[in-house]
Design a protein around this motif. Structure first.
Motif, PDB file in Angstrom:
ATOM      1  N   GLN A  39       0.865  -1.176   0.139  1.00 12.95           N
ATOM      2  CA  GLN A  39       0.423   0.042   0.301  1.00 12.95           C
ATOM      3  C   GLN A  39       1.012   1.643  -0.051  1.00 12.95           C
ATOM      4  O   GLN A  39       0.494   2.493  -0.815  1.00 12.95           O
ATOM      5  N   ILE A  40       2.246   1.189   1.528  1.00 17.13           N
ATOM      6  CA  ILE A  40       2.986   2.473   0.762  1.00 17.13           C
ATOM      7  C   ILE A  40       3.682   2.792  -0.501  1.00 17.13           C
ATOM      8  O   ILE A  40       3.395   3.715  -0.922  1.00 17.13           O
ATOM      9  N   LYS A  41       4.249   1.431  -0.916  1.00 18.64           N
ATOM     10  CA  LYS A  41       4.853   1.464  -2.216  1.00 18.64           C
ATOM     11  C   LYS A  41       4.368   2.278  -3.346  1.00 18.64           C
ATOM     12  O   LYS A  41       4.346   2.262  -4.282  1.00 18.64           O
ATOM     13  N   SER A  42       2.791   1.979  -3.290  1.00 16.10           N
ATOM     14  CA  SER A  42       1.397   2.083  -4.466  1.00 16.10           C
ATOM     15  C   SER A  42       1.485   3.133  -4.326  1.00 16.10           C
ATOM     16  O   SER A  42       0.178   3.519  -5.200  1.00 16.10           O
ATOM     17  N   SER A  43       1.591   4.153  -2.720  1.00 18.75           N
ATOM     18  CA  SER A  43       0.534   5.219  -3.468  1.00 18.75           C
ATOM     19  C   SER A  43       1.694   6.357  -3.756  1.00 18.75           C
ATOM     20  O   SER A  43       2.732   5.981  -3.060  1.00 18.75           O
ATOM     21  N   PRO A  44       1.178   7.445  -4.968  1.00 15.51           N
ATOM     22  CA  PRO A  44       1.538   8.146  -4.550  1.00 15.51           C
ATOM     23  C   PRO A  44       1.910   9.546  -4.321  1.00 15.51           C
ATOM     24  O   PRO A  44       3.253   9.687  -3.990  1.00 15.51           O
ATOM     25  N   LEU A  45       1.386   9.245  -2.804  1.00 17.69           N
ATOM     26  CA  LEU A  45       1.539   9.977  -1.598  1.00 17.69           C
ATOM     27  C   LEU A  45       2.421   9.915  -0.930  1.00 17.69           C
ATOM     28  O   LEU A  45       3.202  10.579   0.137  1.00 17.69           O
ATOM     29  N   LEU A  46       2.777   8.726  -1.041  1.00 13.74           N
ATOM     30  CA  LEU A  46       3.230   7.253   0.403  1.00 13.74           C
ATOM     31  C   LEU A  46       5.217   7.127   0.013  1.00 13.74           C
ATOM     32  O   LEU A  46       5.727   6.359   0.635  1.00 13.74           O
ATOM     33  N   LYS A  47       4.884   6.784  -1.359  1.00 14.00           N
ATOM     34  CA  LYS A  47       6.055   5.858  -2.302  1.00 14.00           C
ATOM     35  C   LYS A  47       7.930   6.136  -2.009  1.00 14.00           C
ATOM     36  O   LYS A  47       7.958   5.556  -1.974  1.00 14.00           O
ATOM     37  N   ASP A  48       7.899   7.265  -1.540  1.00  9.19           N
ATOM     38  CA  ASP A  48       8.736   8.239  -1.497  1.00  9.19           C
ATOM     39  C   ASP A  48       9.331   8.329   0.593  1.00  9.19           C
ATOM     40  O   ASP A  48      10.484   7.941   0.170  1.00  9.19           O
TER      41      ASP A  48
END
Length: 148
Positions: free
Chosen positions: A75-84
């Motif tokens: 979920q983190i890595k697929s979210s544009p807002l959280l992936k970094d």
């Protein structure tokens, strides 16, 4: 100029492991702010509610109830807002499959939970002092697994 606090999230269902980790962080006397969670759903709820104040680093256990670390990582890595956000897998598992799967799914480093307090402190210190921009630009399986 003083550097801002390093915001760290730890998600682990084992209360003793959370306390051990918190004690190690406090012992390092670095400018950190630690927030802990019991399971992945709790972490994801926090992250999505605090997008303006994202953590710099997440330590993520794999084996947890409700939402495990692998689901969280996806979920983190697929979210544009959280992936970094830098994600360090922090698990008792040293299974090649878990290491491989988390590497493929985008984790930044894999740390097997150390058995002693000194090893834990040393491992956390190494992760916190890592140059993530350099580390992630040359990430490969050899530097993915942090050997303590």
């Amino acid at each position: 100029m003083l550097q801002d606090r390093l915001r760290i999230n730890l998600t682990d269902d084992d209360v003793d492991d959370r306390l051990f980790f918190e004690e190690a962080i406090n012992d390092l006397k670095m400018n950190t702010e630690l927030t802990t969670f019991c399971h992945g759903a709790e972490l994801m709820e926090f992250l999505n509610a605090n997008l303006a104040n994202k953590p710099d680093l997440i330590f993520l256990d794999l084996n947890m109830p409700i939402m495990n670390g692998m689901e969280c990582l996806q979920q983190i890595k697929s979210s544009p807002l959280l992936k970094d956000i830098v994600v360090a897998i922090y698990s008792t598992s040293s299974s090649e499959k878990d290491i491989e799967d988390t590497f493929i799914k985008g984790a930044d480093i894999y740390l097997t939970k150390p058995s002693s307090f000194t090893e834990l402190k040393n491992a956390i210190q190494r992760v916190l002092k890592m140059n993530w921009q350099y580390h992630t630009s040359s990430l490969n399986k050899e530097n993915f697994l942090l050997r303590v």
